[in-house]
Design a protein around this motif. Structure first.
Motif, PDB file in Angstrom:
ATOM      1  N   GLU A   1       0.825  -1.213   0.000  1.00 57.77           N
ATOM      2  CA  GLU A   1       0.000   0.000   0.000  1.00 57.77           C
ATOM      3  C   GLU A   1       0.863   1.269   0.000  1.00 57.77           C
ATOM      4  N   TYR A   2       1.968   1.227   0.749  1.00 59.20           N
ATOM      5  CA  TYR A   2       2.817   2.429   0.863  1.00 59.20           C
ATOM      6  C   TYR A   2       3.982   2.424  -0.131  1.00 59.20           C
ATOM      7  N   ASP A   3       3.945   1.470  -1.043  1.00 59.34           N
ATOM      8  CA  ASP A   3       4.929   1.413  -2.112  1.00 59.34           C
ATOM      9  C   ASP A   3       6.371   1.349  -1.562  1.00 59.34           C
ATOM     10  N   VAL A   4       6.535   0.469  -0.579  1.00 58.66           N
ATOM     11  CA  VAL A   4       7.846   0.268   0.054  1.00 58.66           C
ATOM     12  C   VAL A   4       8.460  -0.999  -0.529  1.00 58.66           C
ATOM     13  N   ALA A   5       9.703  -0.904  -0.981  1.00 60.86           N
ATOM     14  CA  ALA A   5      10.328  -2.066  -1.604  1.00 60.86           C
ATOM     15  C   ALA A   5      10.791  -3.087  -0.546  1.00 60.86           C
ATOM     16  N   ALA A   6      11.451  -2.614   0.533  1.00 67.17           N
ATOM     17  CA  ALA A   6      11.957  -3.501   1.606  1.00 67.17           C
ATOM     18  C   ALA A   6      12.622  -4.763   1.052  1.00 67.17           C
ATOM     19  N   GLU A   7      13.555  -4.570   0.145  1.00 64.61           N
ATOM     20  CA  GLU A   7      14.163  -5.718  -0.538  1.00 64.61           C
ATOM     21  C   GLU A   7      15.279  -6.383   0.262  1.00 64.61           C
ATOM     22  N   ARG A   8      15.923  -5.606   1.121  1.00 64.00           N
ATOM     23  CA  ARG A   8      17.012  -6.196   1.909  1.00 64.00           C
ATOM     24  C   ARG A   8      16.493  -6.578   3.291  1.00 64.00           C
ATOM     25  N   LEU A   9      17.173  -7.535   3.884  1.00 61.45           N
ATOM     26  CA  LEU A   9      16.776  -7.970   5.232  1.00 61.45           C
ATOM     27  C   LEU A   9      16.738  -6.775   6.189  1.00 61.45           C
ATOM     28  N   SER A  10      17.763  -5.906   6.123  1.00 60.36           N
ATOM     29  CA  SER A  10      17.821  -4.790   7.077  1.00 60.36           C
ATOM     30  C   SER A  10      16.616  -3.869   6.929  1.00 60.36           C
ATOM     31  N   SER A  11      16.233  -3.517   5.691  1.00 54.37           N
ATOM     32  CA  SER A  11      15.106  -2.592   5.564  1.00 54.37           C
ATOM     33  C   SER A  11      13.799  -3.306   5.916  1.00 54.37           C
ATOM     34  N   TRP A  12      13.691  -4.586   5.558  1.00 49.99           N
ATOM     35  CA  TRP A  12      12.476  -5.327   5.934  1.00 49.99           C
ATOM     36  C   TRP A  12      12.313  -5.353   7.470  1.00 49.99           C
ATOM     37  N   LEU A  13      13.413  -5.561   8.192  1.00 49.05           N
ATOM     38  CA  LEU A  13      13.353  -5.605   9.664  1.00 49.05           C
ATOM     39  C   LEU A  13      12.931  -4.253  10.234  1.00 49.05           C
ATOM     40  N   LEU A  14      13.413  -3.162   9.613  1.00 57.07           N
ATOM     41  CA  LEU A  14      13.040  -1.821  10.079  1.00 57.07           C
ATOM     42  C   LEU A  14      11.540  -1.593   9.870  1.00 57.07           C
ATOM     43  N   TYR A  15      11.029  -1.998   8.708  1.00 56.83           N
ATOM     44  CA  TYR A  15       9.586  -1.829   8.460  1.00 56.83           C
ATOM     45  C   TYR A  15       8.765  -2.719   9.376  1.00 56.83           C
ATOM     46  N   ARG A  16       9.260  -3.932   9.591  1.00 55.26           N
ATOM     47  CA  ARG A  16       8.532  -4.837  10.480  1.00 55.26           C
ATOM     48  C   ARG A  16       8.410  -4.221  11.882  1.00 55.26           C
ATOM     49  N   THR A  17       9.510  -3.607  12.354  1.00 57.37           N
ATOM     50  CA  THR A  17       9.481  -2.978  13.679  1.00 57.37           C
ATOM     51  C   THR A  17       8.478  -1.825  13.702  1.00 57.37           C
ATOM     52  N   ALA A  18       8.515  -0.981  12.660  1.00 63.48           N
ATOM     53  CA  ALA A  18       7.598   0.169  12.627  1.00 63.48           C
ATOM     54  C   ALA A  18       6.140  -0.304  12.583  1.00 63.48           C
ATOM     55  N   ILE A  19       5.861  -1.321  11.771  1.00 61.46           N
ATOM     56  CA  ILE A  19       4.474  -1.809  11.673  1.00 61.46           C
ATOM     57  C   ILE A  19       4.045  -2.420  13.013  1.00 61.46           C
ATOM     58  N   THR A  20       4.953  -3.109  13.676  1.00 65.12           N
ATOM     59  CA  THR A  20       4.659  -3.627  15.026  1.00 65.12           C
ATOM     60  C   THR A  20       4.322  -2.475  15.971  1.00 65.12           C
ATOM     61  N   ALA A  21       5.063  -1.368  15.835  1.00 64.15           N
ATOM     62  CA  ALA A  21       4.867  -0.217  16.735  1.00 64.15           C
ATOM     63  C   ALA A  21       3.513   0.454  16.509  1.00 64.15           C
ATOM     64  N   TYR A  22       3.030   0.433  15.288  1.00 57.58           N
ATOM     65  CA  TYR A  22       1.666   0.931  15.040  1.00 57.58           C
ATOM     66  C   TYR A  22       0.635  -0.063  15.587  1.00 57.58           C
TER      67      TYR A  22
END
Ligand SMILES: [Zn+2]
Length: 297
Positions: free
Chosen positions: A251-272
């Motif tokens: 939905e937010y057009d986030v690529a999150a292709e690398r493990l590091s960026s995927w982990l950062l997004y996962r943390t943020a989504i958990t925080a919401y």
């Protein structure tokens, strides 16, 4: 890296990650230190060129883009370093950041990069919210948690160094899903900013603005929008947490292709999500050894 004067005593280095500077008599304090030694080198040489002292260092929070240059500064100069107790724990043991992002398992070598783990630094004084002195001048530490465990802003001479409590509008939209660890605290900290008496503010990412409160409001409504789109995805029967991450990234057009960026997004989504859980709108359930998120309505 442009060096900009904001008041008689307050300045900042404008960069992808801003670095603040306050002069106080024969003393001078940096607020954050940039990503790496190259950034720190530029800061030191600019200060030397302008004949400005560097005696103190304030680290707002333990994200590598804000403290990665600090160990170089500590090697070169005898600086007295401030940070909150919570952030100091990571500044002294920087592996904690990739460790917490990697579910507490010892992080893989690819996660131990300069964007997630800077060199360790010494912290001389652990600060809490309140008034502190350096040189002839006092400054206020303002607790702004939500983006990290105990991020601190610095207010001096009417200028607020807000760290990553809010982002410049352009940076906010570029991040798409902003990195936070707690949505409730993030919104609470934004409200604190709206109540503050300041002539202007410098965010960690974005330009100085006298009318920063307008940008703070844009941040608050953006977080509420993310929360709303997250809540709309959830159903009473529940969906796998990984699908929630995938759907939000789509939905937010986030690529999150690398493990590091995927982990950062996962943390943020958990925080919401945890905000929705605290409001009893949503719950986590485990089904067949899989984590699901379910709406309670
Ligand atoms: Zn940050």
């Amino acid at each position: 890296m442009k060096f900009i004067q904001l008041s008689e005593t307050c300045y900042y280095f404008e960069s992808a990650v801003n670095i603040g500077y306050i002069k106080s008599g024969e003393s001078g304090m940096l607020i954050d230190a940039g990503l790496d030694r190259q950034a720190a080198k530029k800061v030191i040489s600019q200060l030397e060129k302008n004949e400005l002292p560097l005696t103190h260092l304030f680290i707002t929070h333990a994200h590598a883009d804000h403290y990665g240059g600090a160990s170089y500064i500590q090697e070169q100069l005898a600086v007295y370093t401030f940070a909150s107790k919570e952030e100091a724990a990571i500044l002294r043991n920087p592996v904690l950041e990739p460790l917490y992002l990697f579910h507490g398992a010892l992080p893989l070598p690819e996660l131990r990069n300069k964007f997630l783990e800077g060199p360790p630094i010494a912290v001389d004084e652990e600060v809490t919210e309140g008034t502190y002195w350096f040189g002839e001048q006092s400054f206020e530490c303002i607790a702004l948690p939500g983006h990290s465990l105990m991020q601190m802003g610095v207010l001096s001479d009417g200028i607020l160094y807000a760290a990553d409590s809010y982002f410049g509008a352009e940076q906010l939209f570029k991040h798409k899903i902003p990195y936070i660890i707690d949505a409730e605290e993030t919104l609470h900290s934004l409200n604190r900013l709206l109540e503050l008496n300041a002539a202007g503010a410098v965010p960690g990412h974005g330009a100085f603005e006298a009318s920063f409160k307008d940008t703070v409001k844009v941040n608050a409504s953006y977080h509420l929008k993310v929360l709303d789109s997250l809540e709309k995805k959830l159903t009473p029967s529940g969906i796998p947490f990984d699908e929630v991450i995938q759907s939000m990234c789509e939905e937010y057009d986030v690529a999150a292709e690398r493990l590091s960026s995927w982990l950062l997004y996962r943390t943020a989504i958990t925080a919401y999500l945890t905000k929705l859980i605290k409001e009893e709108k949503v719950e986590f359930i485990i089904r067949d050894a899989m984590l699901f998120v379910r709406s309670k309505n």
